[in-house]
Write an enzyme that holds these catalytic residues in place. Sequence first.
Site, PDB file in Angstrom:
ATOM      1  N   GLY A  44       0.811  -1.292  -0.001  1.00  0.00           N
ATOM      2  CA  GLY A  44      -0.043  -0.095   0.073  1.00  0.00           C
ATOM      3  C   GLY A  44       1.010   1.191   0.111  1.00  0.00           C
ATOM      4  N   HIS A  62       4.946   2.493 -14.295  1.00  0.00           N
ATOM      5  CA  HIS A  62       4.305   1.341 -13.521  1.00  0.00           C
ATOM      6  C   HIS A  62       3.560   0.832 -14.646  1.00  0.00           C
ATOM      7  CE1 HIS A  62       2.707  -0.861 -10.193  1.00  0.00           C
ATOM      8  NE2 HIS A  62       1.808  -1.099 -10.925  1.00  0.00           N
ATOM      9  N   GLU A  80       3.563  -6.794 -10.899  1.00  0.00           N
ATOM     10  CA  GLU A  80       3.709  -5.535 -11.185  1.00  0.00           C
ATOM     11  C   GLU A  80       5.693  -5.248 -11.468  1.00  0.00           C
ATOM     12  OE1 GLU A  80       0.684  -3.324  -8.227  1.00  0.00           O
ATOM     13  OE2 GLU A  80       2.638  -3.633  -7.507  1.00  0.00           O
ATOM     14  N   GLU A 137       6.817  -6.365  -7.486  1.00  0.00           N
ATOM     15  CA  GLU A 137       6.037  -7.314  -6.591  1.00  0.00           C
ATOM     16  C   GLU A 137       4.771  -7.971  -7.255  1.00  0.00           C
ATOM     17  OE1 GLU A 137       3.797  -5.876  -3.725  1.00  0.00           O
ATOM     18  OE2 GLU A 137       2.738  -3.906  -4.698  1.00  0.00           O
ATOM     19  N   ARG A 195      -4.109 -11.390  -5.598  1.00  0.00           N
ATOM     20  CA  ARG A 195      -5.546 -11.192  -5.113  1.00  0.00           C
ATOM     21  C   ARG A 195      -5.922 -10.546  -6.385  1.00  0.00           C
ATOM     22  NH1 ARG A 195      -4.939  -5.666  -4.711  1.00  0.00           N
ATOM     23  NH2 ARG A 195      -2.944  -4.846  -3.672  1.00  0.00           N
ATOM     24  N   VAL A 236      -7.950  -3.469  -7.647  1.00  0.00           N
ATOM     25  CA  VAL A 236      -8.864  -2.441  -7.677  1.00  0.00           C
ATOM     26  C   VAL A 236      -9.257  -2.195  -9.286  1.00  0.00           C
ATOM     27  CG1 VAL A 236      -9.301   0.219  -7.709  1.00  0.00           C
ATOM     28  CG2 VAL A 236      -8.309  -1.276  -5.562  1.00  0.00           C
ATOM     29  N   ARG A 285     -10.019   6.636 -10.597  1.00  0.00           N
ATOM     30  CA  ARG A 285     -10.701   6.237  -9.028  1.00  0.00           C
ATOM     31  C   ARG A 285     -11.359   7.497  -8.830  1.00  0.00           C
ATOM     32  NH1 ARG A 285      -6.621   2.064  -6.009  1.00  0.00           N
ATOM     33  NH2 ARG A 285      -5.756   1.315  -8.004  1.00  0.00           N
TER      34      ARG A 285
HETATM   35  P1  ADP Z   1       3.493  -1.548  -2.651  1.00  0.00           P
HETATM   36  O1  ADP Z   1       3.587  -2.818  -1.953  1.00  0.00           O
HETATM   37  O2  ADP Z   1       3.411  -0.585  -1.622  1.00  0.00           O
HETATM   38  O3  ADP Z   1       2.468  -1.362  -3.727  1.00  0.00           O
HETATM   39  P2  ADP Z   1       5.573  -1.407  -4.575  1.00  0.00           P
HETATM   40  O4  ADP Z   1       7.004  -2.262  -4.769  1.00  0.00           O
HETATM   41  O5  ADP Z   1       4.590  -2.085  -5.672  1.00  0.00           O
HETATM   42  O6  ADP Z   1       4.888  -1.281  -3.177  1.00  0.00           O
HETATM   43  O7  ADP Z   1       5.787  -0.088  -5.322  1.00  0.00           O
HETATM   44  C1  ADP Z   1       4.915   0.685  -5.252  1.00  0.00           C
HETATM   45  C2  ADP Z   1       5.317   1.911  -6.181  1.00  0.00           C
HETATM   46  O8  ADP Z   1       6.819   2.608  -5.807  1.00  0.00           O
HETATM   47  C3  ADP Z   1       5.475   1.565  -7.569  1.00  0.00           C
HETATM   48  O9  ADP Z   1       4.477   1.398  -8.303  1.00  0.00           O
HETATM   49  C4  ADP Z   1       6.443   2.776  -8.253  1.00  0.00           C
HETATM   50  O10 ADP Z   1       5.911   3.847  -8.416  1.00  0.00           O
HETATM   51  C5  ADP Z   1       7.559   2.788  -6.873  1.00  0.00           C
HETATM   52  N1  ADP Z   1       8.739   1.998  -6.881  1.00  0.00           N
HETATM   53  C6  ADP Z   1       8.674   0.753  -6.607  1.00  0.00           C
HETATM   54  N2  ADP Z   1      10.089   0.374  -6.640  1.00  0.00           N
HETATM   55  C7  ADP Z   1      10.925   1.243  -7.151  1.00  0.00           C
HETATM   56  C8  ADP Z   1      12.062   1.452  -7.632  1.00  0.00           C
HETATM   57  N3  ADP Z   1      12.952   0.549  -7.363  1.00  0.00           N
HETATM   58  N4  ADP Z   1      12.615   2.492  -8.186  1.00  0.00           N
HETATM   59  C9  ADP Z   1      11.751   3.669  -8.357  1.00  0.00           C
HETATM   60  N5  ADP Z   1      10.161   3.506  -7.912  1.00  0.00           N
HETATM   61  C10 ADP Z   1       9.968   2.310  -7.460  1.00  0.00           C
HETATM   62  P1  ADP Z   2      -1.982  -1.704  -5.239  1.00  0.00           P
HETATM   63  O1  ADP Z   2      -2.125  -0.260  -5.128  1.00  0.00           O
HETATM   64  O2  ADP Z   2      -1.379  -2.411  -3.939  1.00  0.00           O
HETATM   65  O3  ADP Z   2      -1.290  -2.176  -6.328  1.00  0.00           O
HETATM   66  P2  ADP Z   2      -4.789  -1.898  -5.670  1.00  0.00           P
HETATM   67  O4  ADP Z   2      -4.596  -0.801  -6.472  1.00  0.00           O
HETATM   68  O5  ADP Z   2      -5.586  -3.117  -6.021  1.00  0.00           O
HETATM   69  O6  ADP Z   2      -3.274  -2.445  -5.469  1.00  0.00           O
HETATM   70  O7  ADP Z   2      -5.342  -1.336  -4.210  1.00  0.00           O
HETATM   71  C1  ADP Z   2      -5.712  -2.226  -3.257  1.00  0.00           C
HETATM   72  C2  ADP Z   2      -5.672  -0.965  -1.954  1.00  0.00           C
HETATM   73  O8  ADP Z   2      -6.763  -0.392  -2.208  1.00  0.00           O
HETATM   74  C3  ADP Z   2      -5.825  -1.872  -0.855  1.00  0.00           C
HETATM   75  O9  ADP Z   2      -4.980  -2.495  -0.141  1.00  0.00           O
HETATM   76  C4  ADP Z   2      -6.643  -0.968   0.181  1.00  0.00           C
HETATM   77  O10 ADP Z   2      -5.448  -0.131   0.863  1.00  0.00           O
HETATM   78  C5  ADP Z   2      -7.474   0.034  -0.799  1.00  0.00           C
HETATM   79  N1  ADP Z   2      -8.672   0.100  -0.957  1.00  0.00           N
HETATM   80  C6  ADP Z   2      -9.460   0.708  -1.804  1.00  0.00           C
HETATM   81  N2  ADP Z   2     -10.800   0.505  -1.865  1.00  0.00           N
HETATM   82  C7  ADP Z   2     -10.720  -0.426  -0.692  1.00  0.00           C
HETATM   83  C8  ADP Z   2     -12.139  -1.070  -0.199  1.00  0.00           C
HETATM   84  N3  ADP Z   2     -13.333  -0.854  -0.712  1.00  0.00           N
HETATM   85  N4  ADP Z   2     -11.881  -2.031   0.789  1.00  0.00           N
HETATM   86  C9  ADP Z   2     -10.753  -2.222   1.274  1.00  0.00           C
HETATM   87  N5  ADP Z   2      -9.316  -1.744   0.758  1.00  0.00           N
HETATM   88  C10 ADP Z   2      -9.597  -0.643  -0.344  1.00  0.00           C
HETATM   89 MG    MG Z   3       2.401  -2.362  -5.702  1.00  0.00          MG
END
Ligand code: ADP
Ligand code: ADP
Ligand code: MG
Length: 451
Positions: free
Chosen positions: A164, A208, A275, A288, A292, A295, A338
């Site tokens: 998150g 991304h 991702e 990552e 699941r 959204v 969104r």
């Molecule tokens: P989360 O579990 O919080 O979704 P992610 O690893 O998917 O964490 O990273 C969330 C966001 O952070 C990515 O969509 C990207 O925008 C940024 N990010 C992640 N890793 C890197 C990286 N090595 N360099 C630059 N930006 C990154």
């Molecule tokens: P990510 O941003 O980790 O790639 P998503 O874009 O699918 O994944 O977002 C999922 C996240 O959105 C959840 O982990 C939660 O924090 C948030 N979220 C948004 N709407 C809801 C909802 N109705 N119920 C629970 N969580 C929600």
């Molecule tokens: Mg992510």
Amino acid sequence: MFQRILIANRGEIALRVIRACREMGIESVAVYSQADADSMHVKLADKAICVGTARSADSYLKIDQIIAAAEVAGVDAIHPGYGFLAENAQFNEMCRSSGFEFIGPSPTAMEKLGDKNTARSMAVAQNVPVVPGSDGLIADFAKAAQTAIDIGFPVLIKATAGGGGKGMRVAESEDVLVSQLEAARNEAIAAFGNGGVYLEKFVERPRHIEVQVIADTHGNVCHLFERDCSVQRRHQKLVEEAPSADLPQDRREAICDAAVRMIAGADYAGAGTVEFIVDKDYNFYFIEVNARIQVEHPVSEMVTGVDLIQEQIRVAAGLPLSFRQDELTCKGAAIECRINAEDPTKNFQPSPGKIESMFAPGGLGVRFDSHVTSGYSVPPYYDSMIGKLIVHRPTRELAIATMLRALKELQIQGIKTTVPFHEWILKDPAFLDGSVDTKYVDRAYQGQSPK
Ligand code: ADP
Ligand code: ADP
Ligand code: MG
């Protein structure tokens, strides 16, 4: 096939699952908190059971209450939605040991992929490129400094249990590395109860791009092409689209293949997302797996015509996917905005409260997945997302035009929403030419009015 499914969630995703169930002739059972007693998911489900008081920790996150509700309702399976318990391997295990199918991957696959450092090693084992970084978790700060020098600053410190957008810290130089490592470790212990951290090179101005995958228990693993989710604010996605506006065909094939390899090597069944971040030369790096439904799954549904929730249910019931990879094509362009109860002119501060009146857009190519109605009060206790506006048209240009007119039609009075932000980004030159990177919104948007 299942006769009855319990949905361990609320809001639009609960409605989404109820709709899928009804079309399949499956009864749906909603759970709700006292704050959600008048919600649409309670009204639309075949049965609804209260599982506690307003705070998530006292209702939607209460595993024993949800299992008890499943027992009372006599369901066959539990759909976790996203957020809440969706990636909780312990809940997954508890559902199964209580005799309910969990609609998602096995607890083992969920646990391995949910740990980012383990997932990273699994990617390496499948020949999927990862961001240059540390070889496993940081055990010793002196070694970490050498790794950071080798990969080059700035580096990103990531919590292996993070999610998150939480649990990430940038270190610009060697001077701040140790203090940032310590801060990240303490933050991770406080937020996730796990202090494991690792290093990744901080990729400058990445995009991304993620790949939707789904696998069944008969050995089929399919991808449903990519989604571009580069329009983010503080690592939170705001707009998603399929296909990506700027990805050469050979790169598209390579990234989708990499996602399939990753999932095929993880003994995984169900829907999931792999991702990646993509640099300016279209090199892609695994970041990552989200084990699941996400959204933004509707944009992939629109371009492929696949009902991902119904496929998740089929897979959990032991049936094969209803399509093969070579039957899937990516048709037209889909965009999702969104709609959050937040004020984009005031730093996206939450704007809960009563919706005095509203009108939902429609017309050709428009889909609005939402649980809100005129007179509904957005509670302050949960995520601020109140709906997803999705369009699907033959080209990206038409999709943008349709989205802009649908955003104009969408009327929500009484609370602030992210609509003005979407009207701004959809007219922004960087969005129009497909060059938005994940930090673009943070740099360019300061609450200005739509152009
Ligand atoms: P989360 O579990 O919080 O979704 P992610 O690893 O998917 O964490 O990273 C969330 C966001 O952070 C990515 O969509 C990207 O925008 C940024 N990010 C992640 N890793 C890197 C990286 N090595 N360099 C630059 N930006 C990154
Ligand atoms: P990510 O941003 O980790 O790639 P998503 O874009 O699918 O994944 O977002 C999922 C996240 O959105 C959840 O982990 C939660 O924090 C948030 N979220 C948004 N709407 C809801 C909802 N109705 N119920 C629970 N969580 C929600
Ligand atoms: Mg992510």
